[in-house]
Scaffold this motif. Structure first.
Motif, short mmCIF file in Angstrom:
data_model
loop_
_atom_site.label_atom_id
_atom_site.label_comp_id
_atom_site.label_asym_id
_atom_site.label_seq_id
_atom_site.Cartn_x
_atom_site.Cartn_y
_atom_site.Cartn_z
N ALA A 25 0.83 -1.21 0.00
CA ALA A 25 0.00 0.00 0.00
C ALA A 25 0.86 1.25 0.00
N LEU A 26 0.31 2.31 -0.55
CA LEU A 26 0.90 3.64 -0.46
C LEU A 26 0.13 4.39 0.61
N CYS A 27 0.81 4.77 1.69
CA CYS A 27 0.15 5.40 2.83
C CYS A 27 0.35 6.91 2.79
N HIS A 28 -0.75 7.62 3.02
CA HIS A 28 -0.74 9.08 3.00
C HIS A 28 -0.95 9.67 4.38
N CYS A 29 -0.93 8.87 5.45
CA CYS A 29 -1.24 9.41 6.78
C CYS A 29 -0.13 10.34 7.27
N GLU A 30 -0.52 11.28 8.11
CA GLU A 30 0.43 12.26 8.61
C GLU A 30 1.58 11.61 9.38
N SER A 31 1.28 10.59 10.17
CA SER A 31 2.32 9.93 10.96
C SER A 31 3.41 9.34 10.07
N CYS A 32 3.01 8.62 9.03
CA CYS A 32 3.99 8.05 8.10
C CYS A 32 4.75 9.14 7.35
N ARG A 33 4.01 10.15 6.90
CA ARG A 33 4.67 11.25 6.16
C ARG A 33 5.72 11.92 7.03
N ALA A 36 8.87 9.68 7.84
CA ALA A 36 9.75 9.44 6.69
C ALA A 36 10.16 10.73 5.96
N SER A 37 9.59 11.86 6.36
CA SER A 37 9.82 13.12 5.65
C SER A 37 9.57 12.94 4.16
N ALA A 38 8.43 12.35 3.86
CA ALA A 38 8.06 12.04 2.47
C ALA A 38 6.56 12.29 2.30
N PRO A 39 6.12 12.63 1.10
CA PRO A 39 4.70 12.90 0.89
C PRO A 39 3.82 11.66 0.90
N VAL A 40 4.40 10.50 0.69
CA VAL A 40 3.68 9.22 0.71
C VAL A 40 4.71 8.13 1.01
N VAL A 41 4.27 7.06 1.68
CA VAL A 41 5.18 5.98 2.05
C VAL A 41 4.67 4.67 1.48
N HIS A 113 -4.21 12.81 2.36
CA HIS A 113 -3.20 13.08 1.33
C HIS A 113 -2.96 14.58 1.17
N LEU A 114 -1.78 14.92 0.73
CA LEU A 114 -1.42 16.31 0.48
C LEU A 114 -2.02 16.75 -0.85
N GLU A 115 -2.71 17.84 -0.83
CA GLU A 115 -3.41 18.31 -2.03
C GLU A 115 -2.47 18.56 -3.21
N TRP A 116 -1.22 18.95 -2.94
CA TRP A 116 -0.30 19.27 -4.03
C TRP A 116 0.32 18.03 -4.67
N LEU A 117 0.11 16.85 -4.07
CA LEU A 117 0.64 15.62 -4.65
C LEU A 117 -0.47 14.95 -5.45
#
Length: 132
Positions: A25-33, A36-41, A113-117
């Protein structure tokens, strides 16, 4: 059925999974972001007994229900375990030695998810986790 191997940035911590992932899965939750300092994990889930480790992992309790494993030398995050998913260990999909062979099955926590991604694919999008 082959093995999946992976490592941290410096190579001190390595794993071999003896099975294919239960899910990806591609996770968009704030905790994972944030962790990992990433927009999706990108994640993949396994039974803990199907993953063999070499090298020393350190652990950080990132919430009351979750622990994240990382390499103490380079800081690369390697694993996630939670009481929410007992009997599973989640590994970072692109920590694989062959990250081009990682294939996500869905997006989870897409409600965060981040709106800009703008990820363009046909994968199912779940507001929270699959089934919720």
């Amino acid at each position: 059925m082959g093995e999946i191997s992976g490592r941290c940035l410096c190579g001190e911590v390595r794993y071999v999974a003896r099975t294919e992932p239960k899910w990806t899965a591609l996770c968009h939750c704030e905790s994972c972001r944030r962790s990992a300092s990433a927009p999706v994990v990108a994640w993949m889930g396994f039974a803990p007994e199907d993953v063999a480790w070499s090298g020393e992992r350190k652990f950080y309790r990132s919430s009351e229900i979750a622990t994240r494993g990382f390499c103490p030398t380079c800081g690369t995050q390697m694993s996630f375990e939670s009481t929410r998913w007992p009997g599973e260990i989640h590994l970072y999909g692109v920590s694989r030695d062959d990250p081009e062979n990682y294939v996500p099955q869905l997006h989870c926590h897409h409600g965060e998810h981040l709106e800009w991604l703008n990820v363009v694919d046909d994968l199912p999008r779940h507001e929270r986790t699959a089934g919720e």
